[in-house]
Each structure stands twice: as structure tokens, then as C-alpha cells.
Design a protein around this motif. Structure first.
Motif, PDB file in Angstrom:
ATOM      1  N   THR A   1       0.836   7.011  -6.576  1.00 31.21           N
ATOM      2  CA  THR A   1      -0.218   8.011  -6.750  1.00 31.21           C
ATOM      3  C   THR A   1       0.353   9.416  -6.638  1.00 31.21           C
ATOM      4  OG1 THR A   1      -1.603   6.450  -5.573  1.00 31.21           O
ATOM      5  CG2 THR A   1      -2.546   8.606  -6.036  1.00 31.21           C
TER       6      THR A   1
ATOM      7  N   ALA B   1       2.342  10.376  -9.577  1.00 36.64           N
ATOM      8  CA  ALA B   1       1.483  10.698 -10.711  1.00 36.64           C
ATOM      9  C   ALA B   1       0.920  12.107 -10.566  1.00 36.64           C
ATOM     10  CB  ALA B   1       0.337   9.681 -10.814  1.00 36.64           C
ATOM     11  N   VAL B   2       0.508  12.450  -9.337  1.00 38.45           N
ATOM     12  CA  VAL B   2      -0.031  13.801  -9.106  1.00 38.45           C
ATOM     13  C   VAL B   2       1.055  14.845  -9.341  1.00 38.45           C
ATOM     14  CG1 VAL B   2      -0.956  15.353  -7.355  1.00 38.45           C
ATOM     15  CG2 VAL B   2      -1.826  13.029  -7.526  1.00 38.45           C
TER      16      VAL B   2
ATOM     17  N   LEU C   1      -3.422  11.084   1.905  1.00 36.89           N
ATOM     18  CA  LEU C   1      -2.236  10.322   1.483  1.00 36.89           C
ATOM     19  C   LEU C   1      -0.957  10.946   2.055  1.00 36.89           C
ATOM     20  CD1 LEU C   1      -2.729   9.411  -2.298  1.00 36.89           C
ATOM     21  CD2 LEU C   1      -3.018   7.962  -0.294  1.00 36.89           C
TER      22      LEU C   1
ATOM     23  N   ARG D   1       0.830  -1.199   0.000  1.00 40.85           N
ATOM     24  CA  ARG D   1       0.000   0.000   0.000  1.00 40.85           C
ATOM     25  C   ARG D   1       0.863   1.247   0.000  1.00 40.85           C
ATOM     26  NH1 ARG D   1      -3.768   0.054   4.693  1.00 40.85           N
ATOM     27  NH2 ARG D   1      -2.551   1.850   5.332  1.00 40.85           N
TER      28      ARG D   1
ATOM     29  N   LEU E   1       1.864   1.973  -3.436  1.00 34.79           N
ATOM     30  CA  LEU E   1       0.728   2.557  -4.168  1.00 34.79           C
ATOM     31  C   LEU E   1       0.595   4.049  -3.845  1.00 34.79           C
ATOM     32  CD1 LEU E   1      -1.194   0.984  -6.038  1.00 34.79           C
ATOM     33  CD2 LEU E   1      -2.931   1.225  -4.268  1.00 34.79           C
ATOM     34  N   THR E   2       0.800   4.374  -2.571  1.00 35.22           N
ATOM     35  CA  THR E   2       0.742   5.782  -2.169  1.00 35.22           C
ATOM     36  C   THR E   2       1.785   6.595  -2.921  1.00 35.22           C
ATOM     37  OG1 THR E   2       0.063   5.092   0.027  1.00 35.22           O
ATOM     38  CG2 THR E   2       0.862   7.342  -0.191  1.00 35.22           C
TER      39      THR E   2
ATOM     40  N   TRP F   1      -8.542  13.632  -0.292  1.00 33.67           N
ATOM     41  CA  TRP F   1      -7.887  12.337  -0.466  1.00 33.67           C
ATOM     42  C   TRP F   1      -6.365  12.500  -0.550  1.00 33.67           C
ATOM     43  CZ3 TRP F   1      -5.977   9.909  -5.239  1.00 33.67           C
ATOM     44  CH2 TRP F   1      -5.665   8.568  -5.058  1.00 33.67           C
ATOM     45  N   LEU F   2      -5.920  13.494  -1.301  1.00 33.51           N
ATOM     46  CA  LEU F   2      -4.484  13.763  -1.417  1.00 33.51           C
ATOM     47  C   LEU F   2      -3.884  14.117  -0.066  1.00 33.51           C
ATOM     48  CD1 LEU F   2      -3.991  15.856  -4.679  1.00 33.51           C
ATOM     49  CD2 LEU F   2      -2.881  13.703  -4.057  1.00 33.51           C
TER      50      LEU F   2
END
Lengths: 269, 317
Positions: free
Chosen positions: A9, A12-13, B108, A2, A5-6, B104-105
Motif C-alpha cells: 500500500t 503504491a502511495v 499504516l 499483513r 500488504l502494508t 489511514w496512511l
């Protein structure tokens, strides 16, 4: 798993955050014909400086850069000074009507600026400030956000005992401000100054209304490029790159402090 | 004797000066803000109301008092209602996904991670970019013939979307610009609030076997509710005033008049309509009336959202 995955992500952002800017540099460094290529080019070409030269030929961009520096710089310095001054009064001095005045200050942050644009413009016509940088600088010398920001900071960071000690030694309020408050306020004022500089540099609507294309700021010059040369995207994006990169560089160098300031202001707000 | 009196007088004077300093200097220190605020904030606001009751153009020195005429004309003005619809449409498409994404960001980022500073800085890069630059760049990305986005869509068999020409497509394109510029900024504000939530709450929840998503829903969101209310209110006010994006999108995409928001006014927002009336047609009276009604909408939308988010946050408890 996980965790990975964080990271994916967030990467990607980060990519999506930076890519449009990068792509604008790619287009700005190529010839107009590159725009019709399929697939579109994804690497910078060698035409950047030629395109930038074309920008300077088309609009008074050197003057625009100078104007923007002067306007944003003087606004930033003034906001730092006046906000610290008012913040000191609100945070540490007692006077009648303080709470209600502070409430009014915070409430003004909510009033949409555009409502007053038409009469503000008429006022500027009346006092003959249209087309001049006064119209940008004077109304922006101090703002509610700055006052609130410095009030929050000083009420925490400035020890009341230090002020009382100064008073016992016979210092006037002004001397206290100059010798005790200003040095204490420096870190927060610096952040406020940078935020103010950036938003003044990027301000678009009011300069567009009140300035002329002959004596523009960077944003007004860019909008001339974007609207006057409809099909010349390369020109528009080259101007965009020159007008944006200085700020992005400053931000990358000082980004940590700026983000700290935004987050600090956010918790309290 | 005389010197003693002089000393006493001097002491008295100093005391007076000291009292004056204590009593008056605070007002002097806050005066710059309030003076500027009255001159360039309050006065224009009140004057707009006065102008809106007149037939007031730049071309004529005679300003006839017409009462509520400008406002009644506005009610039957199709372009005004079209602009209202566009404002709400673009506002909803840009704000709702943006805020969900931002929470959500932030969620994270709100755990021990490497390169925290790097992620935070990249998140804020779009916000540092000026709105003019954003629209110029995105107009290119959303170009019909050679835009990068249409090129990527062609992989999936979707060809030649004319983003600027349709109502829905232009609203999506404009919303994308707004989202790109503001999502990271709002994420940082949420993150700041999340870091103030006591860690023990999460530890206890993890012991109870609550999943990540459950923790977000049951702990984080209720705990940062004031910040959510704040961000939603500010975003609503911002969304109701969208101007630069449709103005420049109309210019850059070559889709007709600059202030009309496309040939069919398909992306003319309220702020753009007011700008068109005021600085294109120089009809200041009518423009002032329109901006007051717009202000009313802003207050209404912000108020409704304020109440909704307060409710919604409560439902999570």
C-alpha cells in the motif's frame, strides 16, 4: 502477510505521489506530437533541453528564477531572524500583556489571507509598489507561524539558567540574544527557513495580483505559459519542470529535517 | 568624594538602563511582527469593510457611499450563489476522502517499518510541488482526447470524458489536484500526533484481542482528537478559499474564460469570483462585499466543522 500488504500500500502511495511529477518530465522531454500518441509515452524522450530553451525564449524565465531566488531567500532570512527575536521574547522574557499578545499571534494564523487582498493591492498602488519585488518581500518579512514555531522551540530548548548566568555577568538582553539565543535556535531556525523558502517560492496568488508578466516570479511566469499557450502543453510542462526541480532536489536532500520540523510543529499545534 | 558621587551616578544610570532593557526590549523584539501585521493584515481587513460600503472602481476617483447596496445586490446575484455551491461541492469532495485517507496512511506508518524516511519524503513531495505545477500537470492528465486518465478509463469501456466541461466531472478533477497535494501533508501531521499516544494502550488492546481497525477506532482516533479538530478546521478554511486550481484549470483546459471558471461558470469558486470582480472587472466595492460574505462563510463552515469533529471524536470514547 499483513506486513507485506502494508508495504505494498505504501509503495503504491509513494508511486502516486511521485508519478505526476515524473510524467510531467516525460511530456516535457518530448515533442508536441507525442501528446497525440495512444498509448501515451511513459519514458522520457530526448527533447527536454530544446523545450526548456523554448521556455526561456517565450517568457523572461531567467529573470523569473532570479526574482524568485532573491524574494524567497530574503524572506527566509528575515523570517528566521525576526521569528527568533519574537520567539525569544515570548518564550523567555516576561512583560505585561505577553499571554494575550501570544494568543493574538496564534489567532492570526486562522484569518484567510484573501480577505485583505483587494485593499492590500490598493495600498500597493498608492505607495507605487505594484510590479516591484518590495510588494512581495516587505509584507512577508515575519509571520505568525514563524513566531509561534520559534516560541515553541525556544521555550523547550533554551535553558533559563543559561540566560540567568548571562544576566549575572551583566549582559544586556540584546547580547544574550546574539550570543546565547541565536546559536541555540539554529537547528529550528534552519527548518523554519527552508519551509519559508519553499512556500515563498511556490506562492502564486499574491505575486499574480501584484506583479506584471514582464517582471515575474517563477510561478507567475509559469501561469503565463499555462494560460497564454493553451494547446502547448509541452511548453507548459517544460517550464513546470524547470521551476519545480530545483525545489524538489533541495527537498530530497534536506527532506528528513524538513519533515522533522513539520511534525515537531504539528504536535505542539 | 567627587569620584564617589560619580561612581554612584554611573551605577544608578546603569541600573536605570538595566531596568529599561528588561522592561522595553521584549516589546522591541515582538514589534516587527505586530507592525507588519497591522500594516498589511489588520489595516486591509478593516479597509475592505469600508470599501464594501461604497461604489468603488479603479476607473473612477469618486467613491459614492451606497450603504448596504453591494450586499443586497449580492443576495440576488446568481453567479455568487453558483460560486458558493461550487466552493462547498469541491470543498466536500476534496476534504472528506482526503482526511480519511490521511488518517489511514498515518496509521499504516505508525508502526515499525523499514524505509520510514523514504515513505515520509515521498508523501510530502506533492506538497512541495507548487500549485501552478500541479494544475498544469493534472490538466494534461485530465485532458479529454489524449489524457492519461481517459486512456486508462478506455480499458474499462469509458470513452472521452470531457472533464473540464461538466459540473460534476470538473469538481472531481479539481478535487483530485487538491487531494494529491495535501493528503500526505495531513498524514504526517496525524502521524506526529499518533506517535505521542502511549504504546501501552496498544499493547493492552492487543492482549485483549482487539483488531487493528478496532484499535484505530477506539484508541488512536480518540487520543489524537485535538489534532483531528485542528486539521479539519485548517482544511475547511483552505477549502473555502480555493482559487489557483479552478483559475489555472480554466486556462489550461481551454474551457472558456480564465476567471469565469469554465464557460458555464461550472467550476468558479467564491475566491475566483472575488478575483474576477476585483482584478478583472475592477469593481472593488462589490468585490469587497463579496469577500466579506465569503469570510462569513469561512468562519461558519470552520465553526460547524469544529463542533462536528469535537462531537464525533467524543462518540468514539
Amino acid at each position: 502477510m499483513r506486513r507485506r500488504l502494508t508495504y505494498l500500500t505504501l509503495l503504491a502511495v509513494a508511486f502516486f505521489s511521485v508519478f505526476p511529477l515524473y510524467y510531467s518530465v516525460v511530456v516535457a522531454s518530448r515533442h508536441n506530437s507525442a501528446l497525440a500518441e495512444v498509448p501515451p509515452p511513459l519514458l522520457p524522450g530526448g527533447n527536454f533541453f530544446a523545450n526548456v530553451a523554448r521556455v526561456f525564449d517565450t517568457v523572461p524565465f531567467a529573470m523569473a528564477l532570479l526574482n524568485s531566488f532573491l524574494v524567497a531567500g530574503s524572506i527566509a532570512v528575515a523570517v528566521m531572524f525576526f521569528s527568533t527575536l519574537a520567539g525569544f521574547a515570548f518564550a523567555k522574557l516576561s512583560f505585561r500583556g505577553k499571554n494575550i499578545l501570544l494568543l493574538v499571534t496564534v489567532a492570526t494564523m486562522m484569518v484567510p489571507a484573501q480577505l485583505g487582498i483587494i485593499p492590500l493591492y490598493m495600498l500597493m498602488v498608492k505607495i507605487e509598489w505594484t510590479g516591484s519585488m518590495y510588494a512581495l518581500v516587505v509584507p512577508a518579512l515575519v509571520n505568525a507561524f514563524g513566531v509561534f514555531f520559534m516560541t515553541q522551540y525556544l521555550s523547550r530548548a533554551l535553558p533559563t539558567e543559561l540566560l540567568e548566568a548571562g544576566r549575572v555577568d551583566g549582559a544586556t538582553t540584546w547580547r544574550l540574544f546574539w550570543h546565547v539565543v541565536l546559536p541555540t535556535a539554529r537547528p529550528a531556525a534552519a527548518v523554519l527557513g527552508m519551509l519559508t523558502f519553499m512556500s515563498a517560492w511556490n506562492d502564486y496568488f499574491w505575486p499574480l495580483v501584484v506583479l506584471t508578466p514582464e517582471n515575474p516570479t517563477v510561478q507567475v511566469a509559469l501561469s503565463t505559459l499555462a494560460s497564454g499557450y493553451v494547446n502547448d502543453y509541452v511548453l507548459g510542462l517544460s517550464g513546470t519542470a524547470v521551476g519545480t526541480l530545483p525545489l524538489i532536489l533541495v527537498f530530497i536532500v534536506l527532506g528528513k529535517q524538513i519533515i522533522g520540523g513539520i511534525m515537531q510543529g504539528a504536535v505542539k499545534g | 568624594m567627587a569620584t564617589l558621587q560619580a561612581t554612584a551616578r554611573r551605577g544608578h544610570r546603569r541600573l536605570v538602563r538595566h531596568t529599561l532593557d528588561l522592561k522595553l526590549s521584549p516589546y522591541a523584539y515582538i514589534a516587527p511582527f505586530f507592525l507588519l501585521f497591522c500594516a498589511f493584515g489588520v489595516f486591509p481587513l478593516i479597509f475592505t469593510a469600508w470599501v464594501s460600503l461604497h461604489e468603488w472602481t479603479l476607473t473612477s476617483d469618486v467613491h459614492t457611499f451606497v450603504g448596504a447596496d453591494n450586499f443586497t445586490t449580492l443576495l440576488g446575484d446568481g453567479y455568487f450563489w453558483n460560486a458558493t455551491f461550487n466552493t462547498f461541492s469541491i470543498g466536500i469532495i476534496s476534504t472528506v476522502p482526503q482526511l480519511v485517507l490521511a488518517i489511514w496512511l498515518a496509521h499504516l506508518l505508525n508502526r515499525p517499518l523499514r524505509a520510514q524516511t523514504f515513505f515520509r519524503i515521498t508523501l510530502l513531495v506533492p506538497n512541495v510541488t507548487s500549485v501552478v505545477a500541479v494544475v498544469v500537470i493534472f490538466s494534461q492528465l485530465f485532458g479529454r482526447d489524449y489524457g492519461l486518465i481517459n486512456w486508462m478509463l478506455s480499458w474499462f469501456g469509458i470513452d472521452g470524458v470531457a472533464w473540464a466541461e461538466g459540473t460534476a466531472t470538473s469538481h472531481v478533477a479539481i478535487s483530485a489536484m487538491i487531494m494529491w497535494r495535501w493528503t500526505g501533508y495531513n498524514a504526517l501531521i496525524f502521524l506526529a500526533a499518533m506517535q505521542a499516544v502511549p504504546k501501552e494502550l496498544y499493547e493492552a488492546a492487543t492482549l485483549d484481542g482487539a483488531s487493528n481497525l478496532t484499535q484505530l477506532r477506539k484508541i488512536t482516533i480518540p487520543m489524537i482528537r485535538p489534532t483531528i479538530v485542528f486539521v479539519v478546521t485548517v482544511s475547511t478554511i483552505g477549502a473555502m478559499q480555493i482559487l489557483a486550481e479552478p483559475l489555472l484549470f480554466g486556462a489550461g483546459s481551454g474551457a472558456g474564460g480564465i476567471t469565469s471558471g469554465g464557460p458555464d461558470h461550472q467550476f468558479q469558486t467564491l475566491a475566483l469570483y472575488v478575483y474576477d470582480l476585483g482584478f478583472n472587472k475592477f469593481d472593488f466595492g462589490y468585490a469587497s462585499a463579496a469577500s466579506w460574505v465569503m469570510f462569513l462563510f469561512v468562519v461558519l463552515a470552520a465553526g460547524v466543522n469544529y463542533l462536528l469533529t469535537r462531537r464525533m471524536g467524543g462518540a468514539f470514547k
